[in-house]
Design a protein around this motif. Sequence first.
Motif, PDB file in Angstrom:
ATOM      1  N   ASP A 145       0.859  -1.196   0.000  1.00  0.00           N
ATOM      2  CA  ASP A 145       0.000   0.000   0.000  1.00  0.00           C
ATOM      3  C   ASP A 145       0.887   1.235   0.000  1.00  0.00           C
ATOM      4  OD1 ASP A 145      -1.877   1.966   0.202  1.00  0.00           O
ATOM      5  OD2 ASP A 145      -2.787   1.231   2.053  1.00  0.00           O
ATOM      6  N   GLY A 146       0.997   1.875  -1.158  1.00  0.00           N
ATOM      7  CA  GLY A 146       1.840   3.061  -1.281  1.00  0.00           C
ATOM      8  C   GLY A 146       1.410   4.198  -0.388  1.00  0.00           C
ATOM      9  N   ALA A 147       0.156   4.163   0.095  1.00  0.00           N
ATOM     10  CA  ALA A 147      -0.320   5.236   0.973  1.00  0.00           C
ATOM     11  C   ALA A 147       0.459   5.263   2.281  1.00  0.00           C
ATOM     12  CB  ALA A 147      -1.814   5.072   1.245  1.00  0.00           C
ATOM     13  N   ASN A 148       0.893   4.093   2.768  1.00  0.00           N
ATOM     14  CA  ASN A 148       1.698   4.055   3.990  1.00  0.00           C
ATOM     15  C   ASN A 148       3.026   4.773   3.784  1.00  0.00           C
ATOM     16  OD1 ASN A 148      -0.131   2.534   5.566  1.00  0.00           O
ATOM     17  ND2 ASN A 148       0.574   0.637   4.608  1.00  0.00           N
ATOM     18  N   GLN A 174      15.848  11.138   3.814  1.00  0.00           N
ATOM     19  CA  GLN A 174      16.298   9.796   3.483  1.00  0.00           C
ATOM     20  C   GLN A 174      15.142   8.786   3.497  1.00  0.00           C
ATOM     21  OE1 GLN A 174      19.299   9.227   2.447  1.00  0.00           O
ATOM     22  NE2 GLN A 174      20.128  11.243   2.932  1.00  0.00           N
ATOM     23  N   LEU A 175      15.063   7.970   2.453  1.00  0.00           N
ATOM     24  CA  LEU A 175      14.027   6.941   2.383  1.00  0.00           C
ATOM     25  C   LEU A 175      14.141   5.959   3.537  1.00  0.00           C
ATOM     26  CD1 LEU A 175      11.758   5.377   0.998  1.00  0.00           C
ATOM     27  CD2 LEU A 175      13.486   4.325  -0.483  1.00  0.00           C
ATOM     28  N   THR A 176      15.366   5.626   3.940  1.00  0.00           N
ATOM     29  CA  THR A 176      15.530   4.650   5.023  1.00  0.00           C
ATOM     30  C   THR A 176      14.859   5.114   6.314  1.00  0.00           C
ATOM     31  OG1 THR A 176      17.740   5.586   5.363  1.00  0.00           O
ATOM     32  CG2 THR A 176      17.598   3.497   4.176  1.00  0.00           C
ATOM     33  N   ASP A 177      14.788   6.437   6.551  1.00  0.00           N
ATOM     34  CA  ASP A 177      14.091   6.940   7.740  1.00  0.00           C
ATOM     35  C   ASP A 177      12.601   6.634   7.660  1.00  0.00           C
ATOM     36  OD1 ASP A 177      16.413   7.922   8.865  1.00  0.00           O
ATOM     37  OD2 ASP A 177      16.172   9.920   8.017  1.00  0.00           O
ATOM     38  N   ALA A 178      12.022   6.783   6.472  1.00  0.00           N
ATOM     39  CA  ALA A 178      10.605   6.455   6.293  1.00  0.00           C
ATOM     40  C   ALA A 178      10.370   4.957   6.484  1.00  0.00           C
ATOM     41  CB  ALA A 178      10.139   6.899   4.913  1.00  0.00           C
ATOM     42  N   LEU A 179      11.278   4.127   5.954  1.00  0.00           N
ATOM     43  CA  LEU A 179      11.142   2.683   6.111  1.00  0.00           C
ATOM     44  C   LEU A 179      11.218   2.288   7.579  1.00  0.00           C
ATOM     45  CD1 LEU A 179      13.423   1.373   3.203  1.00  0.00           C
ATOM     46  CD2 LEU A 179      10.960   1.826   3.163  1.00  0.00           C
ATOM     47  N   GLU A 180      12.131   2.905   8.305  1.00  0.00           N
ATOM     48  CA  GLU A 180      12.278   2.611   9.737  1.00  0.00           C
ATOM     49  C   GLU A 180      11.001   2.951  10.489  1.00  0.00           C
ATOM     50  OE1 GLU A 180      14.336   0.962  12.876  1.00  0.00           O
ATOM     51  OE2 GLU A 180      15.018   1.107  10.803  1.00  0.00           O
ATOM     52  N   ASN A 181      10.392   4.088  10.168  1.00  0.00           N
ATOM     53  CA  ASN A 181       9.143   4.475  10.826  1.00  0.00           C
ATOM     54  C   ASN A 181       8.027   3.489  10.506  1.00  0.00           C
ATOM     55  OD1 ASN A 181      10.389   6.712  11.906  1.00  0.00           O
ATOM     56  ND2 ASN A 181       9.589   8.143  10.375  1.00  0.00           N
ATOM     57  N   MET A 182       7.950   3.034   9.273  1.00  0.00           N
ATOM     58  CA  MET A 182       6.935   2.057   8.895  1.00  0.00           C
ATOM     59  C   MET A 182       7.136   0.748   9.654  1.00  0.00           C
ATOM     60  SD  MET A 182       6.979   2.877   4.797  1.00  0.00           S
ATOM     61  CE  MET A 182       5.816   1.598   4.301  1.00  0.00           C
ATOM     62  N   LYS A 217       5.996   0.826  13.179  1.00  0.00           N
ATOM     63  CA  LYS A 217       4.530   0.818  13.319  1.00  0.00           C
ATOM     64  C   LYS A 217       3.935  -0.560  13.040  1.00  0.00           C
ATOM     65  CE  LYS A 217       3.929   5.727  12.386  1.00  0.00           C
ATOM     66  NZ  LYS A 217       3.373   6.778  11.495  1.00  0.00           N
ATOM     67  N   GLY A 218       4.792  -1.550  12.869  1.00  0.00           N
ATOM     68  CA  GLY A 218       4.320  -2.924  12.764  1.00  0.00           C
ATOM     69  C   GLY A 218       4.235  -3.493  11.371  1.00  0.00           C
ATOM     70  N   LEU A 219       4.612  -2.733  10.351  1.00  0.00           N
ATOM     71  CA  LEU A 219       4.610  -3.276   8.997  1.00  0.00           C
ATOM     72  C   LEU A 219       5.767  -4.240   8.817  1.00  0.00           C
ATOM     73  CD1 LEU A 219       3.704  -0.097   6.919  1.00  0.00           C
ATOM     74  CD2 LEU A 219       2.208  -1.959   7.622  1.00  0.00           C
ATOM     75  N   SER A 220       5.534  -5.291   8.076  1.00  0.00           N
ATOM     76  CA  SER A 220       6.518  -6.352   7.909  1.00  0.00           C
ATOM     77  C   SER A 220       7.322  -6.143   6.631  1.00  0.00           C
ATOM     78  CB  SER A 220       5.806  -7.704   7.852  1.00  0.00           C
ATOM     79  OG  SER A 220       6.717  -8.745   7.586  1.00  0.00           O
ATOM     80  N   PHE A 221       8.647  -6.288   6.735  1.00  0.00           N
ATOM     81  CA  PHE A 221       9.552  -6.141   5.599  1.00  0.00           C
ATOM     82  C   PHE A 221      10.292  -7.463   5.380  1.00  0.00           C
ATOM     83  CE2 PHE A 221       8.728  -1.903   6.903  1.00  0.00           C
ATOM     84  CZ  PHE A 221       8.918  -1.087   5.805  1.00  0.00           C
ATOM     85  N   VAL A 222      10.323  -7.923   4.125  1.00  0.00           N
ATOM     86  CA  VAL A 222      11.061  -9.139   3.792  1.00  0.00           C
ATOM     87  C   VAL A 222      11.992  -8.842   2.619  1.00  0.00           C
ATOM     88  CG1 VAL A 222       9.238 -10.675   4.610  1.00  0.00           C
ATOM     89  CG2 VAL A 222       9.254  -9.945   2.213  1.00  0.00           C
ATOM     90  N   PRO A 223      13.068  -9.624   2.490  1.00  0.00           N
ATOM     91  CA  PRO A 223      14.005  -9.387   1.388  1.00  0.00           C
ATOM     92  C   PRO A 223      13.595 -10.134   0.115  1.00  0.00           C
ATOM     93  CG  PRO A 223      14.881 -11.073   2.818  1.00  0.00           C
ATOM     94  CD  PRO A 223      13.572 -10.643   3.432  1.00  0.00           C
ATOM     95  N   GLY A 224      13.993  -9.571  -1.006  1.00  0.00           N
ATOM     96  CA  GLY A 224      13.921 -10.265  -2.280  1.00  0.00           C
ATOM     97  C   GLY A 224      15.321 -10.265  -2.862  1.00  0.00           C
ATOM     98  N   GLN A 225      16.004 -11.406  -2.770  1.00  0.00           N
ATOM     99  CA  GLN A 225      17.422 -11.443  -3.149  1.00  0.00           C
ATOM    100  C   GLN A 225      17.569 -11.717  -4.641  1.00  0.00           C
ATOM    101  OE1 GLN A 225      19.988 -13.549  -0.509  1.00  0.00           O
ATOM    102  NE2 GLN A 225      21.701 -13.591  -1.952  1.00  0.00           N
ATOM    103  N   VAL A 226      18.284 -10.839  -5.331  1.00  0.00           N
ATOM    104  CA  VAL A 226      18.470 -10.966  -6.769  1.00  0.00           C
ATOM    105  C   VAL A 226      19.689 -11.823  -7.073  1.00  0.00           C
ATOM    106  CG1 VAL A 226      17.386  -8.729  -7.149  1.00  0.00           C
ATOM    107  CG2 VAL A 226      19.882  -8.862  -7.000  1.00  0.00           C
ATOM    108  N   ILE A 227      19.733 -12.368  -8.299  1.00  0.00           N
ATOM    109  CA  ILE A 227      20.878 -13.170  -8.731  1.00  0.00           C
ATOM    110  C   ILE A 227      22.084 -12.280  -8.985  1.00  0.00           C
ATOM    111  CG2 ILE A 227      21.758 -14.699 -10.537  1.00  0.00           C
ATOM    112  CD1 ILE A 227      18.848 -15.474 -11.084  1.00  0.00           C
ATOM    113  N   GLU A 228      21.824 -11.154  -9.655  1.00  0.00           N
ATOM    114  CA  GLU A 228      22.918 -10.265 -10.029  1.00  0.00           C
ATOM    115  C   GLU A 228      22.422  -8.831 -10.010  1.00  0.00           C
ATOM    116  OE1 GLU A 228      26.436  -9.799 -13.434  1.00  0.00           O
ATOM    117  OE2 GLU A 228      24.860 -11.308 -13.663  1.00  0.00           O
TER     118      GLU A 228
END
Length: 332
Positions: free
Chosen positions: A173-176, A196-204, A207-218
């Motif tokens: 949800d881009g609104a978050n 900084q975007l990382t500050d926004a991510l930290e705040n999210m 607030k309980g939002l879940s973050f998971v990685p998507g690991q790329v090959i290259e």
Amino acid sequence: MKIIVPMAGMGKRMRPHTLTVPKPLIPIAGKPIVQRLLEEIAKVSGEEIDEIAYIIGDFGSEVENQLKEIAANLNASASIYYQREALGTAHAIHCAADSLDGKVVVAFADTLFKADFVLDNQADSVIWVQKVEDPSAFGVIKMDENNKITDFVEKPQEFVSDLAIIGIYYFKDGANLKSELQYLLDNKLVVNGEYQLTDALENMKNKGLSFVPGQVIEWMDCGNKDATVNTNQRILEYHKDDKLVADSLINENAVIIPPCYIGENVVIRNSVVGPHVSLGDNSLVENSLVSNAIVQTNTKIAGGNIKNSMLGNFVEVVGEAKEYSVGDYTNC
């Protein structure tokens, strides 16, 4: 799904090639960097792309029309937003606030990637990452035993993780994200003068939002000439089984060592071209050796021995054996 593409930067490390064209429109194996990026995201997302929102500087109508055409080729509408001041990653994304709703991918247009995962679009957020040898040069993530991201660490001087953030993010949800970006701007929360975007991510995350990685090959960089030439090499290798040579090629006593991309109405005469060469439309190569190079349109190479090079549009190179990094309308 929407894709937000911040690309308003000046591309100073890529000069002289960015004096006449924005860096994301520099061709890699015959397609602009941003087009290749968007095509790969579309493959990974597994969903229809409804809108592509570009955040640009004052690039002019010709560039804007090219960006709209790239979106149309993906059956998406195009929105153009402007970043008038370089105030950081969070500020750049916020310039496209009107498009920040629903499922959103944010992708900074100075990197390419290859991945074999399908996006988990039910996660609150997915952060694209890649293992790197020197994490101190990047923002990295830390994870818990459940593969959930617990921390974002910017350029750690002591080892905390080798999973670097490559500059591509998914939000269910881009609104978050929009709300947190607005909070940073309203409260003037800056680091070294930038939002900084990382500050926004930290705040999210807090607030309980879940973050998971998507690991790329290259993860392939397009930050400077050498990196971009290397990325051209890697992309050609990935697409070596595709049709990369136009039928209009005029080959007169020439040898082409694949993989190479050769555009329309190219003439190659008494020369060896390849491997890992991209030749733009209407180019001429005669009595020359060319390898590991990006050559744009309407360029002439005569009597040269060229490798590890980037040549712009309407360039003429005569009788030299060297590496080049020259922009448009140059005679060497």
